[in-house]
Design a protein around this motif. Structure first.
Motif, PDB file in Angstrom:
ATOM      1  N   PRO A  31      -9.304  -1.248  43.262  1.00  0.00           N
ATOM      2  CA  PRO A  31     -10.284  -0.782  41.359  1.00  0.00           C
ATOM      3  C   PRO A  31     -10.999  -2.104  41.395  1.00  0.00           C
ATOM      4  N   HIS A  32     -12.092  -2.580  40.682  1.00  0.00           N
ATOM      5  CA  HIS A  32     -12.874  -3.047  39.927  1.00  0.00           C
ATOM      6  C   HIS A  32     -12.523  -4.165  39.215  1.00  0.00           C
ATOM      7  N   TRP A  33     -12.614  -4.879  40.280  1.00  0.00           N
ATOM      8  CA  TRP A  33     -12.325  -6.828  38.780  1.00  0.00           C
ATOM      9  C   TRP A  33     -12.304  -6.277  37.497  1.00  0.00           C
ATOM     10  N   THR A  34     -13.468  -5.405  37.009  1.00  0.00           N
ATOM     11  CA  THR A  34     -13.513  -5.200  35.291  1.00  0.00           C
ATOM     12  C   THR A  34     -12.192  -3.956  34.578  1.00  0.00           C
ATOM     13  N   ASP A  35     -11.881  -2.937  35.611  1.00  0.00           N
ATOM     14  CA  ASP A  35     -10.850  -1.887  35.840  1.00  0.00           C
ATOM     15  C   ASP A  35      -9.178  -2.855  35.453  1.00  0.00           C
ATOM     16  N   GLN A  36      -9.225  -4.164  36.846  1.00  0.00           N
ATOM     17  CA  GLN A  36      -8.261  -4.198  36.311  1.00  0.00           C
ATOM     18  C   GLN A  36      -8.093  -5.631  35.130  1.00  0.00           C
ATOM     19  N   LEU A  37      -8.954  -6.209  34.357  1.00  0.00           N
ATOM     20  CA  LEU A  37      -9.426  -6.403  32.796  1.00  0.00           C
ATOM     21  C   LEU A  37      -8.909  -5.964  32.434  1.00  0.00           C
ATOM     22  N   LEU A  38      -9.670  -4.747  32.836  1.00  0.00           N
ATOM     23  CA  LEU A  38      -8.867  -4.023  31.324  1.00  0.00           C
ATOM     24  C   LEU A  38      -7.687  -3.210  31.407  1.00  0.00           C
ATOM     25  N   VAL A  39      -6.702  -3.387  32.422  1.00  0.00           N
ATOM     26  CA  VAL A  39      -5.282  -3.007  32.474  1.00  0.00           C
ATOM     27  C   VAL A  39      -5.216  -4.486  31.862  1.00  0.00           C
ATOM     28  N   ILE A  40      -5.134  -5.809  32.029  1.00  0.00           N
ATOM     29  CA  ILE A  40      -4.153  -6.660  31.566  1.00  0.00           C
ATOM     30  C   ILE A  40      -4.958  -6.833  30.424  1.00  0.00           C
ATOM     31  N   ALA A  41      -6.240  -6.316  29.869  1.00  0.00           N
ATOM     32  CA  ALA A  41      -6.131  -6.524  28.392  1.00  0.00           C
ATOM     33  C   ALA A  41      -5.614  -5.031  27.737  1.00  0.00           C
ATOM     34  N   ALA A  42      -5.080  -4.222  27.971  1.00  0.00           N
ATOM     35  CA  ALA A  42      -4.329  -3.367  27.139  1.00  0.00           C
ATOM     36  C   ALA A  42      -3.185  -3.716  27.377  1.00  0.00           C
ATOM     37  N   LEU A  43      -2.175  -4.030  28.494  1.00  0.00           N
ATOM     38  CA  LEU A  43      -0.966  -4.369  28.423  1.00  0.00           C
ATOM     39  C   LEU A  43      -0.632  -6.093  27.196  1.00  0.00           C
ATOM     40  N   VAL A  44      -1.896  -6.435  26.925  1.00  0.00           N
ATOM     41  CA  VAL A  44      -1.906  -7.543  26.198  1.00  0.00           C
ATOM     42  C   VAL A  44      -1.763  -7.646  24.743  1.00  0.00           C
TER      43      VAL A  44
END
Length: 122
Positions: free
Chosen positions: A4-17
């Protein structure tokens, strides 16, 4: 690309937070930190180090012990109305430092008893 692209990972982390911040666990944690703050305000010696220790201990106690504290409160007072989990988190936060000190004192007393009560120079 394989992963996955780093922006996808960032979105997942943001959603979890976001899920944590808007959820019940966050409210209990904040209530516990507030309880730790109040506990620090009530202490005789208000040092900045104790402030951080009290707030973190209150936060941790509320995070892990709020359900137990809610059961204890409701067993003595009956069912609570309103934000019962917030009240339990706040109570756990206030009690956090006292409970931590009690547990540490018990461990130290047991250690002194096992070692014969001697103090080391270390």
């Amino acid at each position: 690309m394989n992963g996955p692209h780093w922006t996808d990972q960032l979105l997942v982390i943001a959603a979890l937070v976001w899920a944590w911040v808007t959820g019940e666990a966050w409210r209990a944690s904040v209530a516990g930190a507030a309880g730790g703050f109040v506990r620090w305000l009530m202490s005789e010696r208000r040092r900045i180090r104790e402030f951080f220790v009290s707030v973190v201990a209150g936060w941790l106690m509320a995070t892990y012990a709020a359900p137990l504290m809610l059961a204890v409160i409701e067993s003595h007072l009956g069912p609570l109305k309103g934000d019962a989990s917030g009240a339990a988190g706040f109570a756990a936060g206030i009690a956090g430092m006292s409970i931590a000190k009690l547990i540490l004192d018990m461990i130290e007393a047991r250690t002194r008893r096992i070692t014969g009560g001697g103090q080391s120079d270390a």
